[in-house]
Design a protein around this motif. Structure first.
Motif, short mmCIF file in Angstrom:
data_model
loop_
_atom_site.label_atom_id
_atom_site.label_comp_id
_atom_site.label_asym_id
_atom_site.label_seq_id
_atom_site.Cartn_x
_atom_site.Cartn_y
_atom_site.Cartn_z
N GLY A 138 0.54 3.88 -5.33
CA GLY A 138 0.24 3.03 -6.46
C GLY A 138 -0.15 3.90 -7.65
O GLY A 138 -0.79 4.94 -7.48
N VAL A 139 0.25 3.47 -8.83
CA VAL A 139 0.05 4.27 -10.04
C VAL A 139 -0.63 3.42 -11.10
O VAL A 139 -0.34 2.23 -11.24
CB VAL A 139 1.41 4.78 -10.57
N ALA A 140 -1.50 4.06 -11.88
CA ALA A 140 -2.12 3.39 -13.03
C ALA A 140 -2.28 4.39 -14.16
O ALA A 140 -2.35 5.60 -13.93
CB ALA A 140 -3.48 2.81 -12.65
N GLY A 141 -2.31 3.87 -15.37
CA GLY A 141 -2.51 4.73 -16.53
C GLY A 141 -1.40 5.74 -16.70
O GLY A 141 -1.67 6.90 -17.00
N SER A 142 -0.17 5.32 -16.49
CA SER A 142 0.99 6.22 -16.63
C SER A 142 0.85 7.48 -15.78
O SER A 142 1.19 8.58 -16.21
CB SER A 142 1.21 6.59 -18.09
N GLY A 143 0.30 7.31 -14.58
CA GLY A 143 0.19 8.43 -13.66
C GLY A 143 -1.14 9.16 -13.70
O GLY A 143 -1.31 10.16 -13.00
N LEU A 144 -2.08 8.67 -14.50
CA LEU A 144 -3.39 9.33 -14.54
C LEU A 144 -4.12 9.19 -13.21
O LEU A 144 -4.86 10.08 -12.79
CB LEU A 144 -4.25 8.75 -15.66
N VAL A 145 -3.92 8.05 -12.54
CA VAL A 145 -4.53 7.82 -11.24
C VAL A 145 -3.44 7.35 -10.28
O VAL A 145 -2.65 6.47 -10.62
CB VAL A 145 -5.64 6.74 -11.31
N THR A 146 -3.37 7.99 -9.11
CA THR A 146 -2.44 7.54 -8.07
C THR A 146 -3.21 7.39 -6.76
O THR A 146 -4.14 8.16 -6.48
CB THR A 146 -1.27 8.52 -7.85
N ILE A 147 -2.82 6.39 -6.01
CA ILE A 147 -3.43 6.13 -4.71
C ILE A 147 -2.32 5.96 -3.69
O ILE A 147 -1.37 5.21 -3.92
CB ILE A 147 -4.33 4.88 -4.74
N THR A 148 -2.43 6.66 -2.57
CA THR A 148 -1.46 6.56 -1.49
C THR A 148 -2.08 5.77 -0.34
O THR A 148 -3.18 6.08 0.11
CB THR A 148 -1.05 7.96 -0.98
N LEU A 149 -1.36 4.73 0.09
CA LEU A 149 -1.78 3.93 1.24
C LEU A 149 -0.80 4.13 2.38
O LEU A 149 0.40 4.29 2.15
CB LEU A 149 -1.81 2.44 0.90
N THR A 150 -1.31 4.11 3.60
CA THR A 150 -0.45 4.14 4.77
C THR A 150 0.03 2.71 5.06
O THR A 150 -0.47 1.75 4.47
CB THR A 150 -1.20 4.68 6.00
N GLY A 151 0.96 2.59 5.97
CA GLY A 151 1.52 1.28 6.31
C GLY A 151 0.51 0.29 6.83
O GLY A 151 0.70 -0.92 6.70
N ASP A 152 -0.59 0.77 7.38
CA ASP A 152 -1.61 -0.16 7.87
C ASP A 152 -2.72 -0.38 6.84
O ASP A 152 -3.75 -0.98 7.14
CB ASP A 152 -2.19 0.29 9.21
#
Length: 98
Positions: free
Chosen positions: A33-47
């Protein structure tokens, strides 16, 4: 116990096999997931576990921590949305992750 029982047993076995395939797919799935044009990214696993958070230094302003918090929430919401979109359907449970 006639053919009705045998048919139900076969259906249950098929659903169990399909669920196993879905579980394997989810184990290998990762979304970002991305916010602020890539300033913050979060990676989630399938669960749904949060695997990684990346924050670019230029978005860290001690005078505006609320803005950073909003970006983190937005990136998480984006990752969760992508997870729902990319997750395989679960047999017998339409929209399970929706």
């Amino acid at each position: 116990m006639g053919t009705g029982f045998s048919k139900k047993k076969k259906e249950a076995r098929l659903i169990q096999q399909q669920m196993s395939l879905v579980q394997n797919e989810l184990q290998n799935l990762e979304v970002v997931g991305v916010a602020g044009s890539g300033l913050v990214t979060i990676t989630l696993t399938g669960d749904g576990e949060m695997k990684q958070v990346k924050i670019k230094p230029e978005c860290v302003d001690v005078e505006d921590l609320e803005g950073l918090e909003m970006l983190i929430r937005a990136a998480h919401a984006d990752a969760h949305k992508r997870l729902k979109e990319q997750s395989p359907p679960i047999p017998g449970f339409p929209g399970f992750l929706a």
